[in-house]
Design an enzyme around this catalytic site. Sequence first.
Site, mmCIF file in Angstrom:
data_model
loop_
_atom_site.group_PDB
_atom_site.id
_atom_site.type_symbol
_atom_site.label_atom_id
_atom_site.label_comp_id
_atom_site.label_asym_id
_atom_site.label_seq_id
_atom_site.Cartn_x
_atom_site.Cartn_y
_atom_site.Cartn_z
ATOM 1 N N LYS A 187 -50.976 59.116 34.467
ATOM 2 C CA LYS A 187 -52.130 58.348 33.985
ATOM 3 C C LYS A 187 -53.294 59.269 33.745
ATOM 4 C CE LYS A 187 -55.148 54.851 35.825
ATOM 5 N NZ LYS A 187 -55.569 54.222 37.042
ATOM 6 N N LYS A 197 -52.397 61.335 38.672
ATOM 7 C CA LYS A 197 -53.524 60.565 38.146
ATOM 8 C C LYS A 197 -54.694 61.515 37.978
ATOM 9 C CE LYS A 197 -56.610 56.721 39.023
ATOM 10 N NZ LYS A 197 -56.852 55.490 39.791
HETATM 11 C C1 PBG Z 1 -58.676 52.564 40.547
HETATM 12 C C2 PBG Z 1 -58.012 52.448 39.241
HETATM 13 C C3 PBG Z 1 -58.539 52.903 38.038
HETATM 14 C C4 PBG Z 1 -57.653 52.516 37.048
HETATM 15 C C5 PBG Z 1 -56.591 51.860 37.648
HETATM 16 N N1 PBG Z 1 -56.809 51.829 39.038
HETATM 17 C C6 PBG Z 1 -59.816 53.567 37.733
HETATM 18 C C7 PBG Z 1 -60.266 54.727 38.481
HETATM 19 O O1 PBG Z 1 -59.505 55.473 39.084
HETATM 20 O O2 PBG Z 1 -61.489 54.885 38.492
HETATM 21 C C8 PBG Z 1 -57.881 52.784 35.592
HETATM 22 C C9 PBG Z 1 -57.103 51.998 34.633
HETATM 23 C C10 PBG Z 1 -57.635 51.989 33.264
HETATM 24 O O3 PBG Z 1 -58.559 52.751 32.904
HETATM 25 O O4 PBG Z 1 -57.120 51.191 32.457
HETATM 26 N N2 PBG Z 1 -57.968 52.916 41.640
#
Ligand code: PBG
Length: 330
Positions: free
Chosen positions: A253, A198
């Site tokens: 992601k 991520k």
């Molecule tokens: C938070 C989380 C995020 C997303 C999913 N879970 C955002 C972040 O890490 O700030 C992002 C998903 C998206 O942008 O569609 N744990």
Amino acid sequence: MQFPHTRKRRLRKNQSIRNLAAEHTLTANDLIWPVFILDGFNGSEQIASMPGVSRMSVDLLIDKLEGLVTKGLNAVALFPVVDKAFKSDDASEAWNPEGLVQKAVKSLKSKFPELLVITDVALDPYTSHGQDGIINDQGEILNDVTIRALVMQAQSHADAGADIVAPSDMMDGRIGEIREAFENKKRHNTAILAYSAKYASVFYGPFRDAVGSAANLGKSSKETYQMNPANAREAIDEINMDIEEGADMIMIKPGMPYLDIIKTAKEYFNVPICAYQVSGEYAMLQSAINNGFLDEKGAIMESLLCFKRAGCDAILTYYADRVINWLSDT
Ligand code: PBG
């Protein structure tokens, strides 16, 4: 391969031959629908930065799911919009057995036993500062202290009946601790989908508006725990560690700008690989669609097929509802 003996266009002559020669396809089985849930009843709010996506109370979500489950939707991923009153420095609302997510899991599982319910394990909806972990006075995110909270959160999701918990927090070592807690508490059938690679991405901006953590986060970033977009080899280490610690599936992601990471992961690992077409990707596509610059169905279907070509087994996409309807119409 010499022209004219080889003419690649022979296999593109009409739709039937293109179908036969296709290396990849997109079906309802590839899709996971991420949804923003609200407390209460009959509540629906448009998200300004994600035109066409709404936050919904669980009763309205259930109405929407009736048709989608019949048409083959296998899984939803829940993201709660948590009232300010429930945010704190220790994020304790995250493991409240009567919290919004826990209640939603119970209602969804009792209504749709076959639908997989995936929950997000991370503290950001629950912390007053919007970070995914617990911080000290200097604002550092404390890895091992956070893991203790994540384990309680994951456990509460499993107790509520979640099929899959998905840690998206990027703390080191959390998958192992969650897996061990599940084994010790007879939750060995709860699967873990690890957000292993991520990245610290600007493309999460609209999501943070959607769940209301953008204002809390302010100008702070998540760069001390999410990956540097400059790195690819590091993703292999991250994924490897999570699988060794007990992850059943892994996630990459964001999606579209990171297809190279998906392809590499597919070559190295044998577990199912998921990717997330995140909020910023949705916002980009949808803005162009709403302006008439891109054809809606064409742009969406092509973007998702490309995830499959890169090696994805499942895709989280805010378009899952639209795509399932299109696929069942054809
Ligand atoms: C938070 C989380 C995020 C997303 C999913 N879970 C955002 C972040 O890490 O700030 C992002 C998903 C998206 O942008 O569609 N744990």
